[in-house]
Design a protein around this motif. Structure first.
Motif, PDB file in Angstrom:
ATOM      1  N   GLN A  43     -17.055 -22.365   4.186  1.00 38.87           N
ATOM      2  CA  GLN A  43     -18.697 -22.537   3.916  1.00 38.87           C
ATOM      3  C   GLN A  43     -19.555 -21.431   4.635  1.00 38.87           C
ATOM      4  OE1 GLN A  43     -18.655 -26.460   4.895  1.00 38.87           O
ATOM      5  NE2 GLN A  43     -19.358 -26.098   7.350  1.00 38.87           N
ATOM      6  N   GLU A  44     -20.543 -21.227   4.146  1.00 38.02           N
ATOM      7  CA  GLU A  44     -21.555 -20.458   4.800  1.00 38.02           C
ATOM      8  C   GLU A  44     -21.756 -20.839   6.310  1.00 38.02           C
ATOM      9  OE1 GLU A  44     -26.197 -18.712   3.774  1.00 38.02           O
ATOM     10  OE2 GLU A  44     -25.561 -20.833   2.894  1.00 38.02           O
ATOM     11  N   LEU A  45     -22.190 -19.830   7.102  1.00 39.87           N
ATOM     12  CA  LEU A  45     -22.297 -20.021   8.554  1.00 39.87           C
ATOM     13  C   LEU A  45     -21.364 -21.174   9.009  1.00 39.87           C
ATOM     14  CD1 LEU A  45     -26.277 -20.104   8.165  1.00 39.87           C
ATOM     15  CD2 LEU A  45     -24.830 -18.449   8.987  1.00 39.87           C
ATOM     16  N   PHE A  46     -20.091 -21.093   9.054  1.00 42.43           N
ATOM     17  CA  PHE A  46     -19.253 -22.245   8.923  1.00 42.43           C
ATOM     18  C   PHE A  46     -19.055 -22.978  10.416  1.00 42.43           C
ATOM     19  CE2 PHE A  46     -16.575 -19.457  11.789  1.00 42.43           C
ATOM     20  CZ  PHE A  46     -15.737 -20.407  12.235  1.00 42.43           C
ATOM     21  N   ASN A  47     -19.536 -22.330  11.466  1.00 46.04           N
ATOM     22  CA  ASN A  47     -19.188 -22.850  12.819  1.00 46.04           C
ATOM     23  C   ASN A  47     -20.536 -23.415  13.477  1.00 46.04           C
ATOM     24  OD1 ASN A  47     -20.057 -20.458  13.214  1.00 46.04           O
ATOM     25  ND2 ASN A  47     -19.162 -20.045  15.244  1.00 46.04           N
ATOM     26  N   VAL A  48     -21.879 -23.378  12.659  1.00 47.58           N
ATOM     27  CA  VAL A  48     -23.075 -23.815  13.364  1.00 47.58           C
ATOM     28  C   VAL A  48     -23.574 -24.604  12.300  1.00 47.58           C
ATOM     29  CG1 VAL A  48     -23.462 -21.920  14.747  1.00 47.58           C
ATOM     30  CG2 VAL A  48     -24.330 -21.656  12.688  1.00 47.58           C
ATOM     31  N   GLN A  49     -24.566 -25.477  12.833  1.00 45.86           N
ATOM     32  CA  GLN A  49     -25.617 -26.120  11.846  1.00 45.86           C
ATOM     33  C   GLN A  49     -26.571 -25.090  11.286  1.00 45.86           C
ATOM     34  OE1 GLN A  49     -27.142 -29.735  13.737  1.00 45.86           O
ATOM     35  NE2 GLN A  49     -25.144 -30.980  12.875  1.00 45.86           N
ATOM     36  N   TYR A  50     -27.023 -25.658   9.991  1.00 47.64           N
ATOM     37  CA  TYR A  50     -27.756 -24.889   9.338  1.00 47.64           C
ATOM     38  C   TYR A  50     -29.226 -24.715   9.856  1.00 47.64           C
ATOM     39  CZ  TYR A  50     -30.889 -23.059   5.505  1.00 47.64           C
ATOM     40  OH  TYR A  50     -31.503 -22.146   4.603  1.00 47.64           O
ATOM     41  N   CYS A  51     -29.468 -23.465  10.698  1.00 45.64           N
ATOM     42  CA  CYS A  51     -30.701 -23.448  11.482  1.00 45.64           C
ATOM     43  C   CYS A  51     -31.945 -23.031  10.521  1.00 45.64           C
ATOM     44  CB  CYS A  51     -30.445 -22.190  12.357  1.00 45.64           C
ATOM     45  SG  CYS A  51     -30.218 -20.414  11.343  1.00 45.64           S
ATOM     46  N   GLY A  52     -31.925 -23.097   9.339  1.00 45.90           N
ATOM     47  CA  GLY A  52     -33.013 -22.641   8.398  1.00 45.90           C
ATOM     48  C   GLY A  52     -33.940 -23.727   8.056  1.00 45.90           C
ATOM     49  N   GLN A  53     -33.707 -24.820   8.696  1.00 39.59           N
ATOM     50  CA  GLN A  53     -34.487 -26.221   8.516  1.00 39.59           C
ATOM     51  C   GLN A  53     -35.781 -25.909   8.957  1.00 39.59           C
ATOM     52  OE1 GLN A  53     -32.849 -30.109   8.632  1.00 39.59           O
ATOM     53  NE2 GLN A  53     -30.769 -29.295   8.868  1.00 39.59           N
ATOM     54  N   THR A  54     -35.741 -25.201  10.274  1.00 41.38           N
ATOM     55  CA  THR A  54     -37.114 -25.151  11.181  1.00 41.38           C
ATOM     56  C   THR A  54     -37.121 -23.785  11.544  1.00 41.38           C
ATOM     57  OG1 THR A  54     -35.843 -25.829  13.061  1.00 41.38           O
ATOM     58  CG2 THR A  54     -36.931 -27.427  12.025  1.00 41.38           C
ATOM     59  N   VAL A  55     -38.192 -23.285  12.108  1.00 43.80           N
ATOM     60  CA  VAL A  55     -38.441 -21.922  12.808  1.00 43.80           C
ATOM     61  C   VAL A  55     -38.491 -22.074  14.124  1.00 43.80           C
ATOM     62  CG1 VAL A  55     -40.163 -19.947  12.719  1.00 43.80           C
ATOM     63  CG2 VAL A  55     -39.628 -20.946  10.586  1.00 43.80           C
ATOM     64  N   SER A  56     -37.583 -21.448  14.929  1.00 43.38           N
ATOM     65  CA  SER A  56     -37.408 -21.614  16.359  1.00 43.38           C
ATOM     66  C   SER A  56     -36.545 -20.440  16.645  1.00 43.38           C
ATOM     67  CB  SER A  56     -36.823 -22.990  16.765  1.00 43.38           C
ATOM     68  OG  SER A  56     -36.566 -22.900  18.264  1.00 43.38           O
ATOM     69  N   VAL A  57     -37.129 -19.596  17.779  1.00 45.29           N
ATOM     70  CA  VAL A  57     -36.607 -18.483  18.398  1.00 45.29           C
ATOM     71  C   VAL A  57     -35.044 -18.814  19.084  1.00 45.29           C
ATOM     72  CG1 VAL A  57     -37.355 -18.740  20.726  1.00 45.29           C
ATOM     73  CG2 VAL A  57     -36.869 -16.221  19.648  1.00 45.29           C
ATOM     74  N   LYS A  58     -34.892 -20.033  19.296  1.00 50.81           N
ATOM     75  CA  LYS A  58     -33.515 -20.873  19.870  1.00 50.81           C
ATOM     76  C   LYS A  58     -32.448 -20.729  18.858  1.00 50.81           C
ATOM     77  CE  LYS A  58     -35.555 -24.001  23.360  1.00 50.81           C
ATOM     78  NZ  LYS A  58     -35.825 -25.349  23.590  1.00 50.81           N
ATOM     79  N   GLY A  59     -32.915 -20.681  17.541  1.00 48.98           N
ATOM     80  CA  GLY A  59     -32.013 -20.225  16.628  1.00 48.98           C
ATOM     81  C   GLY A  59     -31.098 -19.074  16.583  1.00 48.98           C
ATOM     82  N   TYR A  60     -31.621 -18.176  17.106  1.00 48.34           N
ATOM     83  CA  TYR A  60     -31.212 -16.893  17.328  1.00 48.34           C
ATOM     84  C   TYR A  60     -30.023 -16.976  18.323  1.00 48.34           C
ATOM     85  CZ  TYR A  60     -35.374 -14.886  15.085  1.00 48.34           C
ATOM     86  OH  TYR A  60     -36.368 -14.676  14.171  1.00 48.34           O
ATOM     87  N   ASP A  61     -29.894 -17.758  19.237  1.00 48.12           N
ATOM     88  CA  ASP A  61     -28.864 -18.125  20.001  1.00 48.12           C
ATOM     89  C   ASP A  61     -27.512 -18.270  19.431  1.00 48.12           C
ATOM     90  OD1 ASP A  61     -30.466 -17.316  22.126  1.00 48.12           O
ATOM     91  OD2 ASP A  61     -30.907 -19.367  22.580  1.00 48.12           O
ATOM     92  N   LEU A  62     -27.535 -18.709  18.188  1.00 51.03           N
ATOM     93  CA  LEU A  62     -26.287 -19.078  17.455  1.00 51.03           C
ATOM     94  C   LEU A  62     -25.574 -17.758  17.022  1.00 51.03           C
ATOM     95  CD1 LEU A  62     -27.677 -21.945  15.268  1.00 51.03           C
ATOM     96  CD2 LEU A  62     -26.439 -22.161  17.423  1.00 51.03           C
ATOM     97  N   ALA A  63     -26.173 -16.840  16.982  1.00 56.73           N
ATOM     98  CA  ALA A  63     -25.710 -15.537  16.125  1.00 56.73           C
ATOM     99  C   ALA A  63     -24.704 -14.855  17.234  1.00 56.73           C
ATOM    100  CB  ALA A  63     -26.636 -14.570  16.022  1.00 56.73           C
ATOM    101  N   GLU A  64     -23.507 -14.318  16.648  1.00 58.88           N
ATOM    102  CA  GLU A  64     -22.435 -13.533  17.329  1.00 58.88           C
ATOM    103  C   GLU A  64     -22.002 -12.412  16.763  1.00 58.88           C
ATOM    104  OE1 GLU A  64     -18.838 -16.166  17.205  1.00 58.88           O
ATOM    105  OE2 GLU A  64     -19.918 -17.164  15.924  1.00 58.88           O
ATOM    106  N   PRO A  65     -21.436 -11.396  17.729  1.00 57.78           N
ATOM    107  CA  PRO A  65     -21.037 -10.147  16.840  1.00 57.78           C
ATOM    108  C   PRO A  65     -19.664 -10.114  15.957  1.00 57.78           C
ATOM    109  CG  PRO A  65     -20.532 -10.240  19.440  1.00 57.78           C
ATOM    110  CD  PRO A  65     -21.265 -11.316  19.073  1.00 57.78           C
ATOM    111  N   VAL A  66     -19.521  -9.365  15.425  1.00 61.90           N
ATOM    112  CA  VAL A  66     -18.282  -9.407  14.420  1.00 61.90           C
ATOM    113  C   VAL A  66     -17.038  -9.384  15.301  1.00 61.90           C
ATOM    114  CG1 VAL A  66     -17.877  -6.770  14.092  1.00 61.90           C
ATOM    115  CG2 VAL A  66     -17.254  -8.498  12.152  1.00 61.90           C
ATOM    116  N   ASP A  67     -16.998  -8.907  16.338  1.00 60.60           N
ATOM    117  CA  ASP A  67     -15.846  -8.793  17.106  1.00 60.60           C
ATOM    118  C   ASP A  67     -15.741  -9.980  18.347  1.00 60.60           C
ATOM    119  OD1 ASP A  67     -17.777  -7.815  18.959  1.00 60.60           O
ATOM    120  OD2 ASP A  67     -16.569  -6.207  19.603  1.00 60.60           O
TER     121      ASP A  67
END
Length: 296
Positions: A43-67
């Motif tokens: 599924q989309e964004l398979f390993n994290v909860q859907y961050c788009g429900q709210t706007v928060s700079v902390k959501g960026y911490d969920l991102a990771e590089p392709v490697d």
């Protein structure tokens, strides 16, 4: 190459513990492979909860590089199981540069490429423009061990242009990893049937198979309705899941693509030279013209 291919769609809930989500998903991938799946999509964004429900700079911490370790682990898993694996994730492409992406690993574990989501929605509890830059990879197709595939990520799946471009490049199966559910402004409304019809219709107009995989369950203030499905080149739903966790295993026969395209010659009868309006941002009239007054 055999014309018959077995698809596996993994529809699961997503908790707050990312490592636990990854481990649980790996178990499901292994189970799908044991059941014969050759191309497996998460599924989309398979390993994290859907961050788009709210706007928060902390959501960026969920991102990771392709490697990242997570993606490397998925590539190794694909090679060990001998499956093609589509892994949608939140990509950190640079400092402050984030995409909603999906990586494709071939059945030998090799990295085939990344598709970045092109259409980014913005609405109540779907605040994706805060988190994702529009994709810059175009609409690639991937020649895998088991067939040629194309990917549209969630909001991309509603746009017929995406499916047509992927089909023209040789895609035989379109995969649509999704995260769609409740509409906060319309709590009485469920878009599942509209979602299913819109996506399966791409199979008809392009003569190919469609596989859509959605998440399921409650995450904070949203409920995702699942409904993952596979449809054939005539738009018929071959199999679907309900609103519970599950693994969909479906064998397809790519010979059906030839039958559908010979029956309905949409690709032959296209008139791209008449489609110039599609390339304009403003497709509707920009000026209202009132009739001249009548003199009495």
């Amino acid at each position: 190459m055999s014309e018959k291919v077995t698809l596996g769609l993994i529809q699961v809930k997503c908790g707050e513990d990312i490592e636990q989500n990854v481990a649980y998903t790996i178990e499901k991938i292994e189970e799908a492979a044991m059941k014969g799946a050759q191309i497996i999509c998460l599924q989309e964004l398979f390993n994290v909860q859907y961050c788009g429900q709210t706007v928060s700079v902390k959501g960026y911490d969920l991102a990771e590089p392709v490697d990242s370790p997570t993606l490397r682990k998925m590539g190794e898993l694909a090679g060990r199981l001998g499956v093609v694996l589509i892994v949608p994730f939140y990509e950190k492409a640079g400092r402050g540069v984030y995409f909603n992406s999906a990586v494709v690993f071939d059945a030998d574990g090799s990295y085939l490429g990344t598709t970045r989501k092109n259409h980014i929605p913005d609405g109540p509890q779907y605040h994706e423009k805060y988190y994702f830059i529009p994709g810059n990879t175009g609409y690639p197709v991937y020649k895998t061990r088991y067939g040629t595939i194309g990917i549209g990520i969630c909001w991309d799946e509603w746009f017929p242009e995406v499916a047509r471009i992927l089909a023209l490049q040789g895609a035989e199966i379109l995969f649509y990893p999704s995260a769609i559910g409740s509409e906060p402004d319309h709590p009485e409304l469920c878009t599942r049937r509209a979602w299913e019809k819109a996506i399966s219709a791409h199979g008809i107009s392009n003569g190919l198979f469609v596989a859509a995989v959605n998440r399921v369950g409650r995450e904070k203030n949203m409920t995702f309705y699942g409904g993952s499905f596979v449809s054939n080149p005539l738009g018929e739903i071959m199999q679907s899941l309900d609103d519970e966790e599950g693994i969909l295993i479906q064998e397809i026969d790519k010979k059906e693509i030839d039958f559908a395209r010979n029956l309905l010659q949409f690709l032959r009868d296209r008139r791209p030279e008449t489609y110039g309006l599609l390339l304009k941002q403003e497709a509707l009239p920009t000026k209202t013209v009132f009739p001249a007054p009548v003199r009495l």
